[in-house]
Design a protein around this motif. Structure first.
Motif, mmCIF file in Angstrom:
data_model
loop_
_atom_site.group_PDB
_atom_site.id
_atom_site.type_symbol
_atom_site.label_atom_id
_atom_site.label_comp_id
_atom_site.label_asym_id
_atom_site.label_seq_id
_atom_site.Cartn_x
_atom_site.Cartn_y
_atom_site.Cartn_z
ATOM 1 N N PHE A 1 -1.175 -13.149 -0.854
ATOM 2 C CA PHE A 1 -2.608 -13.339 -1.007
ATOM 3 C C PHE A 1 -3.111 -12.572 -2.230
ATOM 4 N N THR A 2 -4.207 -13.029 -2.788
ATOM 5 C CA THR A 2 -4.795 -12.375 -3.943
ATOM 6 C C THR A 2 -5.191 -10.938 -3.570
ATOM 7 N N GLY A 3 -4.735 -9.991 -4.381
ATOM 8 C CA GLY A 3 -4.994 -8.584 -4.102
ATOM 9 C C GLY A 3 -3.834 -7.876 -3.427
ATOM 10 N N GLU A 4 -2.800 -8.631 -3.025
ATOM 11 C CA GLU A 4 -1.625 -8.023 -2.389
ATOM 12 C C GLU A 4 -0.777 -7.290 -3.437
ATOM 13 N N ILE A 5 -0.171 -6.177 -3.020
ATOM 14 C CA ILE A 5 0.700 -5.396 -3.899
ATOM 15 C C ILE A 5 2.151 -5.769 -3.605
ATOM 16 N N LEU A 6 2.901 -6.148 -4.652
ATOM 17 C CA LEU A 6 4.306 -6.508 -4.520
ATOM 18 C C LEU A 6 5.143 -5.677 -5.486
ATOM 19 N N VAL A 7 6.436 -5.591 -5.191
ATOM 20 C CA VAL A 7 7.373 -4.888 -6.065
ATOM 21 C C VAL A 7 8.487 -5.848 -6.454
ATOM 22 N N GLY A 8 8.716 -5.982 -7.759
ATOM 23 C CA GLY A 8 9.782 -6.841 -8.260
ATOM 24 C C GLY A 8 10.512 -6.171 -9.406
ATOM 25 N N LYS A 9 11.277 -6.969 -10.139
ATOM 26 C CA LYS A 9 12.002 -6.462 -11.307
ATOM 27 C C LYS A 9 11.617 -7.287 -12.534
ATOM 28 N N ASP B 1 2.607 9.943 -24.920
ATOM 29 C CA ASP B 1 3.916 9.442 -24.480
ATOM 30 C C ASP B 1 4.017 7.944 -24.734
ATOM 31 N N GLU B 2 5.253 7.488 -24.937
ATOM 32 C CA GLU B 2 5.528 6.060 -25.070
ATOM 33 C C GLU B 2 6.448 5.648 -23.928
ATOM 34 N N LEU B 3 5.896 4.882 -22.983
ATOM 35 C CA LEU B 3 6.633 4.476 -21.790
ATOM 36 C C LEU B 3 7.011 3.004 -21.929
ATOM 37 N N TYR B 4 8.319 2.736 -22.004
ATOM 38 C CA TYR B 4 8.812 1.381 -22.244
ATOM 39 C C TYR B 4 8.952 0.617 -20.917
ATOM 40 N N LEU B 5 8.708 -0.684 -21.004
ATOM 41 C CA LEU B 5 8.929 -1.590 -19.875
ATOM 42 C C LEU B 5 10.157 -2.423 -20.203
ATOM 43 N N ASP B 6 11.292 -2.088 -19.562
ATOM 44 C CA ASP B 6 12.569 -2.729 -19.872
ATOM 45 C C ASP B 6 12.971 -3.730 -18.796
ATOM 46 N N ILE B 7 13.847 -4.647 -19.170
ATOM 47 C CA ILE B 7 14.400 -5.609 -18.220
ATOM 48 C C ILE B 7 15.156 -4.880 -17.110
ATOM 49 N N ILE C 1 9.004 -2.827 -10.849
ATOM 50 C CA ILE C 1 7.593 -2.775 -11.222
ATOM 51 C C ILE C 1 6.723 -3.138 -10.018
ATOM 52 N N ARG C 2 5.649 -2.368 -9.835
ATOM 53 C CA ARG C 2 4.688 -2.630 -8.764
ATOM 54 C C ARG C 2 3.463 -3.304 -9.384
ATOM 55 N N SER D 1 -1.119 -8.211 -12.066
ATOM 56 C CA SER D 1 -1.802 -7.205 -12.878
ATOM 57 C C SER D 1 -1.174 -5.844 -12.615
ATOM 58 N N ILE D 2 -1.021 -5.041 -13.691
ATOM 59 C CA ILE D 2 -0.577 -3.655 -13.529
ATOM 60 C C ILE D 2 -1.614 -2.716 -14.138
ATOM 61 N N ASN D 3 -2.847 -3.201 -14.241
ATOM 62 C CA ASN D 3 -3.921 -2.395 -14.811
ATOM 63 C C ASN D 3 -4.631 -1.631 -13.694
ATOM 64 N N GLY D 4 -4.041 -0.500 -13.291
ATOM 65 C CA GLY D 4 -4.632 0.312 -12.234
ATOM 66 C C GLY D 4 -3.719 1.454 -11.845
ATOM 67 N N ASP D 5 -4.290 2.457 -11.177
ATOM 68 C CA ASP D 5 -3.503 3.607 -10.738
ATOM 69 C C ASP D 5 -2.443 3.179 -9.736
ATOM 70 N N GLY D 6 -1.230 3.697 -9.887
ATOM 71 C CA GLY D 6 -0.135 3.386 -8.978
ATOM 72 C C GLY D 6 0.585 2.096 -9.302
ATOM 73 N N LEU D 7 0.046 1.315 -10.260
ATOM 74 C CA LEU D 7 0.682 0.060 -10.642
ATOM 75 C C LEU D 7 1.519 0.268 -11.896
ATOM 76 N N GLY D 8 2.516 -0.576 -12.074
ATOM 77 C CA GLY D 8 3.420 -0.449 -13.207
ATOM 78 C C GLY D 8 4.810 -0.062 -12.721
ATOM 79 N N LEU D 9 5.609 0.511 -13.601
ATOM 80 C CA LEU D 9 6.971 0.886 -13.228
ATOM 81 C C LEU D 9 6.948 1.967 -12.156
ATOM 82 N N LEU D 10 7.827 1.816 -11.171
ATOM 83 C CA LEU D 10 7.900 2.813 -10.098
ATOM 84 C C LEU D 10 8.249 4.183 -10.657
ATOM 85 N N ALA D 11 9.061 4.203 -11.729
ATOM 86 C CA ALA D 11 9.488 5.473 -12.319
ATOM 87 C C ALA D 11 8.307 6.251 -12.897
#
Length: 203
Positions: free
Chosen positions: A80-88, A133-139, A143-144, A174-184
């Motif tokens: 659903f729209t607004g749900e948080i998922l984790v993928g690669k 810092d420069e944080l890279y998004l690699d294959i 990612i959350r 979308s990863i524009n928010g706190d806690g979103l983006g790479l898990l690392a």
């Protein structure tokens, strides 16, 4: 993320399956028709959950098979729209990131839905520049992301050879928010918070 959807369908039963118990034969034919397929506005079929009812068994003129009216439930992947998922991360281009959930890969995180300060580097990778810092998004990085929209585009009448394969269900994230983006990115901060909490408890 997963929901049950009940469907009614007039199912022609191939004569080759009639030697099997009726329910087993119907389930096998339903799996052939629906498994790993996208049903518009319902999602991606993961499995045939159960058969609710079976009626009929009629042989219509000019047909060599019997047709049953079957009511059944499918287990569907439909976030659903607004749900948080984790993928690669499975790829990237000038439009953004492609993300895979292993069983579903038509997920895009467009550039305008990444964190502020994210830009594409000279090597093609996306970089989040923050606090020096420069944080890279690699294959293959985990990612959350937040589901921002789900689309079921119409099947195209024609496609050019260089067009991307048609995707009957497309998810934008979308990863524009706190806690979103790479898990690392957030793991170190979470560990620090846990250590501070433990220190306060000991005091």
């Amino acid at each position: 993320m997963f929901v049950l959807s009940q469907i009614e369908h007039d199912l022609p039963m191939p004569p080759a399956l009639l030697s099997r118990p009726l329910v087993d034969a119907i389930k096998a034919e339903l799996e052939r028709l629906f498994l790993d397929k996208v049903v518009a506005n319902l999602g991606l079929c993961v499995s045939v959950y159960d058969i609710v009812g079976v009626e009929g068994g009629f042989i219509f003129p000019g047909e060599g098979c019997s047709t049953y009216k079957v009511s059944f439930r499918l287990l569907m992947f439909r976030p659903f729209t607004g749900e948080i998922l984790v993928g690669k991360i499975s790829g990237y281009d000038d439009k953004g990131l492609q993300v895979s959930l292993d069983f579903f890969s038509d997920i895009c995180i467009p550039a305008h839905l990444m964190q502020c300060g994210t830009e594409r580097g000279e090597d093609g990778r996306w970089i989040w520049k923050t606090n020096g810092d420069e944080l890279y998004l690699d294959i293959d990085d985990e990612i959350r992301f937040l589901v921002s929209s789900i689309k079921y585009p119409p099947i195209p009448v024609e496609q050019n050879e260089d067009d991307k394969p048609f995707a009957p269900m497309q998810i934008n994230g979308s990863i524009n928010g706190d806690g979103l983006g790479l898990l690392a990115w957030w793991a170190a901060g979470e560990e620090e918070e846990e250590e501070e909490a433990e220190g306060e408890e000991e005091q």
